[in-house]
Design an enzyme around this catalytic site. Structure first.
Site, PDB file in Angstrom:
ATOM      1  N   HIS A 170      54.809  22.802  17.693  1.00  0.00           N
ATOM      2  CA  HIS A 170      55.416  23.708  17.355  1.00  0.00           C
ATOM      3  C   HIS A 170      54.356  24.545  16.916  1.00  0.00           C
ATOM      4  O   HIS A 170      54.206  24.210  16.183  1.00  0.00           O
ATOM      5  CB  HIS A 170      56.803  24.160  17.262  1.00  0.00           C
ATOM      6  CG  HIS A 170      58.182  24.059  18.231  1.00  0.00           C
ATOM      7  ND1 HIS A 170      57.856  25.472  19.098  1.00  0.00           N
ATOM      8  CD2 HIS A 170      58.510  22.714  18.737  1.00  0.00           C
ATOM      9  CE1 HIS A 170      59.560  24.472  20.216  1.00  0.00           C
ATOM     10  NE2 HIS A 170      59.465  23.363  19.595  1.00  0.00           N
TER      11      HIS A 170
ATOM     12  N   THR B  13      50.204   9.524  12.484  1.00  0.00           N
ATOM     13  CA  THR B  13      49.569  10.897  12.212  1.00  0.00           C
ATOM     14  C   THR B  13      48.156  10.770  12.604  1.00  0.00           C
ATOM     15  O   THR B  13      48.006  11.617  12.315  1.00  0.00           O
ATOM     16  CB  THR B  13      50.653  11.176  10.503  1.00  0.00           C
ATOM     17  OG1 THR B  13      49.778  10.528   9.595  1.00  0.00           O
ATOM     18  CG2 THR B  13      51.858  10.982  11.093  1.00  0.00           C
ATOM     19  N   LYS B  14      47.372   9.732  12.065  1.00  0.00           N
ATOM     20  CA  LYS B  14      45.779  10.332  11.703  1.00  0.00           C
ATOM     21  C   LYS B  14      45.671   9.277  13.179  1.00  0.00           C
ATOM     22  O   LYS B  14      45.923   7.643  13.305  1.00  0.00           O
ATOM     23  CB  LYS B  14      45.554   9.661  10.487  1.00  0.00           C
ATOM     24  CG  LYS B  14      45.877  10.483   9.347  1.00  0.00           C
ATOM     25  CD  LYS B  14      45.459  10.494   8.511  1.00  0.00           C
ATOM     26  CE  LYS B  14      45.680  10.907   7.588  1.00  0.00           C
ATOM     27  NZ  LYS B  14      46.135  10.879   5.521  1.00  0.00           N
TER      28      LYS B  14
ATOM     29  N   ARG C 266      49.251   3.558   8.294  1.00  0.00           N
ATOM     30  CA  ARG C 266      48.389   2.528   7.766  1.00  0.00           C
ATOM     31  C   ARG C 266      47.877   1.443   8.082  1.00  0.00           C
ATOM     32  O   ARG C 266      48.515   0.450   8.585  1.00  0.00           O
ATOM     33  CB  ARG C 266      48.871   2.687   6.292  1.00  0.00           C
ATOM     34  CG  ARG C 266      49.808   1.707   6.114  1.00  0.00           C
ATOM     35  CD  ARG C 266      49.880   1.486   4.387  1.00  0.00           C
ATOM     36  NE  ARG C 266      51.340  -0.008   3.548  1.00  0.00           N
ATOM     37  CZ  ARG C 266      52.056  -0.479   4.405  1.00  0.00           C
ATOM     38  NH1 ARG C 266      52.625   0.950   4.847  1.00  0.00           N
ATOM     39  NH2 ARG C 266      52.599  -0.478   3.833  1.00  0.00           N
TER      40      ARG C 266
END
Length: 564
Positions: A116, A167-168, A182
């Protein structure tokens, strides 16, 4: 479709790798019809399987050869896969997602290739969607309960540990875990763990319980109602325990009734005048002078029926009148009269019921849920009456030690401070008192443990250590003592699971006894989560309590779907 055909479909939906070799010609025809009926811009390769119970509504789907989408998976948007890819049960793949060859997506994992917008000029639900997409390389294993967010690229040959939040971007050959994920090491490293891994006992237990959950519930259905165990009388609590067990282990309502039928029965049990829920076939107890009751099953039903309805996406149809109409002065007078010296457990249970009723009343009346000043009077009374030496309420006795005090503390703090998201007073002293009580041989040890006594130590330790900032690495107030206690409890509890029957409550006069049943199963499942979380290992279970024994402040639960 007859019973055997439904069983076959469920079997292949959950074990789709068996379909290519074991399916009959009739089942292959049905699967081809299933694939043709998906709609959208869809192309499906050879020897693929799409579960009948999977919710597959793509804009564009390219499913490579020898790939499958298993039971209850949810697929929307644009999904492109290479060959030999698997979307396992209850996984979610949405937005724009591209998978290479040989990608494994574990159960309950979410790949969310969209987002969003969050501009401050309008509510989130009115914001446009954005999508950068998710790309996953070849030969990648994504474990269970992982979340991969929009915009992430996962390189070839990666392994993502269970429960990670990615997230990465992750480069080729990365082994990653954690929230946020990680990198841990290179998969090609010679310092790798031994090739043969012994399954984590918590994971193994949870997998066993999940596989047998339907049998545990079916065993306690007498054809009309739920009973705690075969031969017992049907009770409202048994129905509520069944809903909680199904939520924990299956993520759906118990299959003996539809979700709407569960809601209808539980709502019908509420008395239209008082808002209380009596035991099945029994009259309500007479209210006291202040309009609220003192004890009995109807007090606990405020918790059990309320949270069962919450899990089903519903709520009590009426407020609890005695709580709604009680003035602050009447509440303080009642608190003063509770049996703190000889019955702190019962006193705590009364506060738990009153505060939980206030919480449910807010669903109906907002500011009118209770009289002005009543909640402030409750917390003011508790904060000024807490014993600074124990952080608890009530007094120990020569006969039972701290049993009444600690068990009453759990009930009291669960319904008040924890449910409303407020800090408890004197948390270090609570930890000391709970650990001291846990050493009492009158209540703990071989043949003496029961679910109430262990839960009523585990939850206060969890609540207070979170407030004190203890972490999963073992740092924080009395962390070593807490970890040692939690490890001992888990080692004793996990072997007590009875195949196809669940857990027994345990010894003592306070519960239904040692025979496996719904109350024991529901409570021990929650206890195991709290103990595992004290050790930083709750993610290996793949479940978290959302009902009566939920951690943290109360919130409206995601509603359960009906049985498939």
């Amino acid at each position: 479709m007859d019973h055997q055909q439904r069983q076959d479909v469920q079997h292949f939906d959950h074990c789709p790798w068996l379909f290519a070799e074991a399916a009959t010609e009739e089942q292959r025809v049905a699967q081809r019809e299933r694939q043709r009926g998906i709609g959208g811009d869809t192309e499906i390769g050879a020897r693929c399987y799409v579960g009948e119970s999977a919710a597959v509504f793509p804009d564009r789907l390219r499913l490579g050869d020898d790939s499958y989408i298993a039971a209850h998976a949810y697929v929307t948007g644009e999904l492109t896969t290479g060959s030999d890819c698997t979307v396992n049960p209850y996984a979610t793949v949405r937005g724009t997602v591209t998978l290479g060859d040989g990608v494994r997506i574990g159960a309950h994992t979410s790949l969310l290739g969209f987002n969003h917008s969050m501009a401050p000029d309008r509510p989130v639900f009115q914001q446009p969607h954005t999508s950068r997409g998710i790309t996953v390389g070849d030969d990648v294993w994504i474990g269970s309960h992982v979340v991969v967010v929009d915009g992430v690229t996962i390189g070839d040959h990666c392994v993502i540990g269970a429960g990670a939040v990615v997230t990465k971007d992750l480069p080729d050959w990365t082994m990653a875990a954690g929230n946020p994920a990680r990198p841990l090491r290179d998969r090609r490293s010679t310092a790798a763990a031994p090739a043969v891994q012994v399954p984590d006992p918590l994971t193994r237990f949870a997998d066993t319980a999940r596989t047998q959950a339907a049998d545990v519930l079916a065993r306690c259905w007498d054809g009309e109602r739920y009973v705690d165990r075969p031969g017992a009388t049907a009770t409202l609590r048994a129905h509520c325990d069944a809903v909680e067990i199904a939520d924990l282990l299956l993520g759906e309502a118990p299959e003996q009734l539809t979700a709407d039928e569960h809601v209808k029965r539980l709502c019908a049990a509420q008395d239209p005048d008082t808002g209380l829920v009596p035991e099945l076939g029994e009259p309500l107890p007479e209210p006291d002078d202040d309009g609220f009751i003192s004890d009995g099953p109807a007090l606990y039903h405020i918790l059990s029926a309320g949270y069962a309805l919450d899990l089903l996406g519903a709520s009590f149809p009426r407020p609890v009148r005695g709580v709604q109409q009680m003035t602050a002065g009447q509440l303080v007078a009642r608190l003063d009269k509770l049996p703190w010296q000889e019955g702190a457990w019962g006193a705590g249970a009364w506060i738990d019921a009153w505060a939980t009723a206030a919480h449910w009343n807010q669903r109906h009346d907002g500011e009118g849920a209770v009289r002005p000043g009543a909640l402030e009077a409750l917390f003011g009374w508790l904060l000024t009456r807490a014993d600074p030496w124990t952080g608890m309420w009530g007094s120990p006795s020569a006969r039972s030690g701290r049993l009444q005090v600690v068990n009453g503390y759990y009930r009291l703090s669960r319904g008040s401070f924890a449910q409303f998201g407020l800090p408890v007073p004197h948390p270090e002293r609570v930890v000391d008192a709970a650990l001291d009580h846990a050493r009492d041989p009158r209540h703990f040890g071989t043949g003496k443990d029961n679910a109430c006594n262990v839960l009523d130590v585990a939850h206060p330790l969890w609540l207070c250590t979170r407030q004190l900032g203890n972490d999963s690495r073992g740092d924080g107030y009395r962390a070593a003592d807490i970890r040692a206690w939690a490890e001992r409890q888990l080692a004793a509890i996990l072997p007590r699971w009875h195949n196809g029957r669940g857990f027994g409550f345990g010894s003592g006069p306070a519960g239904p006894g040692p025979e496996p049943g719904l109350q024991g199963t529901e409570m021990w499942l929650a206890i195991i989560w709290y103990l595992a979380d004290l050790l930083g290992r709750a993610d290996t279970l793949g479940y978290q309590p959302r009902g009566v024994h939920h951690p943290g402040p109360a919130h409206r639960a995601r509603p359960l779907a009906g049985p498939s």
